[in-house]
Write an enzyme that holds these catalytic residues in place. Structure first.
Site, PDB file in Angstrom:
ATOM      1  N   HIS A  84      14.410  23.785  -5.568  1.00 31.02           N
ATOM      2  CA  HIS A  84      13.843  22.513  -6.179  1.00 31.02           C
ATOM      3  C   HIS A  84      14.322  21.478  -5.440  1.00 31.02           C
ATOM      4  CE1 HIS A  84      13.389  25.295  -9.633  1.00 31.02           C
ATOM      5  NE2 HIS A  84      12.279  25.173  -9.728  1.00 31.02           N
ATOM      6  N   MET A 100       9.632  23.388 -13.766  1.00 37.54           N
ATOM      7  CA  MET A 100       9.925  23.900 -15.114  1.00 37.54           C
ATOM      8  C   MET A 100      11.344  23.795 -15.329  1.00 37.54           C
ATOM      9  SD  MET A 100       6.983  26.604 -15.913  1.00 37.54           S
ATOM     10  CE  MET A 100       7.463  27.784 -14.824  1.00 37.54           C
TER      11      MET A 100
HETATM   12  P1  AMP Z   1       9.073  26.073 -10.775  1.00 39.80           P
HETATM   13  O1  AMP Z   1      10.190  25.320 -11.438  1.00 39.80           O
HETATM   14  O2  AMP Z   1       9.382  27.577 -10.539  1.00 39.80           O
HETATM   15  O3  AMP Z   1       7.523  25.796 -11.405  1.00 39.80           O
HETATM   16  O4  AMP Z   1       9.043  25.539  -9.417  1.00 39.80           O
HETATM   17  C1  AMP Z   1       8.759  24.075  -9.015  1.00 39.80           C
HETATM   18  C2  AMP Z   1       8.319  23.907  -7.674  1.00 39.80           C
HETATM   19  O5  AMP Z   1       9.555  24.234  -6.861  1.00 39.80           O
HETATM   20  C3  AMP Z   1       7.158  24.776  -7.150  1.00 39.80           C
HETATM   21  O6  AMP Z   1       6.562  23.809  -6.396  1.00 39.80           O
HETATM   22  C4  AMP Z   1       7.873  25.913  -6.509  1.00 39.80           C
HETATM   23  O7  AMP Z   1       7.110  26.426  -5.416  1.00 39.80           O
HETATM   24  C5  AMP Z   1       9.169  25.217  -5.933  1.00 39.80           C
HETATM   25  N1  AMP Z   1      10.064  26.194  -5.484  1.00 39.80           N
HETATM   26  C6  AMP Z   1      10.604  27.370  -6.456  1.00 39.80           C
HETATM   27  N2  AMP Z   1      11.441  28.209  -5.918  1.00 39.80           N
HETATM   28  C7  AMP Z   1      11.559  27.287  -4.430  1.00 39.80           C
HETATM   29  C8  AMP Z   1      12.190  28.038  -3.478  1.00 39.80           C
HETATM   30  N3  AMP Z   1      13.061  29.121  -3.257  1.00 39.80           N
HETATM   31  N4  AMP Z   1      12.115  27.135  -2.474  1.00 39.80           N
HETATM   32  C9  AMP Z   1      11.414  26.350  -2.163  1.00 39.80           C
HETATM   33  N5  AMP Z   1      10.544  25.725  -3.443  1.00 39.80           N
HETATM   34  C10 AMP Z   1      10.726  26.334  -4.481  1.00 39.80           C
END
Ligand code: AMP
Length: 282
Positions: A36, A29
């Site tokens: 990420h 997102m």
């Molecule tokens: P989001 O943009 O929050 O929807 O996250 C996108 C992807 O990045 C999802 O698969 C999350 O689980 C992963 N993600 C978010 N924060 C972290 C983190 N601190 N470490 C590893 N992966 C992450």
């Protein structure tokens, strides 16, 4: 790196690549951080082509204020993606993704939707499933990368992929943390000075709970102790703390060394909702 802003162009690119190159996909997102970027770098290593999507998906927000405040930083994100080896960033418009006026499909995940995030964010996983399946259908990846940070989301997506025979491999990658242990999250930038310090309680208490469990304390006593830590900390509110089977998220009555155990936590600091987890490997 090419920026792709509509579905037909994305499909055309994938049609030309498919079969000749392996495609890895990282849905996000935006408001990207090291968490990420670690997914992007692994994807880059394991595939010929890396595609990242940036789409702030309105259907997975059950709180309109949270959606409004969600950070949006496309130019910065694109620079970071390019320097970390991404080949295509897919940035569809909301109007195109949700062009059908009254969608009728609803996903049900039974037990998986009734606990933890499912319980406290009604409709969240329906929104997640909708966007992830749409993106899988458009990007048609060979491998897709998700973070353990959203463990329940991964378990839900895994059940979709397994039960509906999607022809792709899912990868769940470790949580990337700040120096003080706080799990990286796009929402962290909304934590003001004092709240940022208080937020450490999430990872620190998980760490202590894990140590107690490994030391032989009962699940009940570990849960009580963690609750007491939050009771003592003025600035933080605990929403849930669960100790579950990491595979199916079923609660555990007692520690079991034959399965992976997940300790999952969610709560609020300074009006910002945070989640975190640690896994004790069998
Ligand atoms: P989001 O943009 O929050 O929807 O996250 C996108 C992807 O990045 C999802 O698969 C999350 O689980 C992963 N993600 C978010 N924060 C972290 C983190 N601190 N470490 C590893 N992966 C992450």
């Amino acid at each position: 790196m090419q920026i792709v802003d509509n579905i037909e162009s994305m499909r055309e690119i994938v049609r030309n690549l498919k079969g000749r190159s392996t495609i890895g996909f990282v849905p996000t997102m935006g408001a990207l951080h090291e968490g990420h970027l670690s997914l992007i770098r692994t994807c880059n290593k394991e595939n010929d082509i890396t595609i990242c999507s940036i789409f702030v998906n309105p259907t997975q927000f059950n709180n309109s204020e949270d959606l409004k405040k969600y950070p949006r930083e496309l130019d910065r994100d694109c620079d970071l993606l390019e320097s970390n080896g991404c080949n295509y960033v897919f940035v569809p418009r909301e109007g195109e993704i949700y062009s059908k006026a009254n969608p009728v499909i609803q996903f049900g995940f039974g037990y998986l939707d009734e606990v933890m995030e499912g319980k406290y964010r009604p409709g969240h996983f329906n929104g997640v499933a909708t966007i992830v399946l749409k993106l899988f259908n458009i990007v048609d990846p060979d491998k897709a990368y998700f973070g353990q940070k959203d463990l329940q989301q991964f378990v839900v997506i895994k059940s979709l992929v397994d039960e509906l025979d999607f022809n792709l491999q899912l990868r769940c990658m470790p949580i990337v943390r700040e120096k003080d242990g706080l799990a990286m999250s796009s929402r962290n930038m909304r934590l003001k000075d004092e709240s940022r310090k208080v937020a450490q309680i999430f990872s620190a208490s998980l760490h202590r709970a894990k140590a107690l469990l490994l030391h032989g304390d009962s699940i009940r006593s570990v849960k009580e102790k963690l609750q007491q830590e939050f009771d003592r900390e003025q600035g933080a509110n605990l929403e849930y703390f669960e100790i579950v089977n990491a595979q199916d998220l079923r609660p555990l009555g007692k520690a079991d060394d034959k399965i992976n155990i997940a300790l999952c936590i969610a709560g609020y600091v300074g009006g910002v909702r945070l989640i975190d987890n640690v896994i004790i490997e069998k």
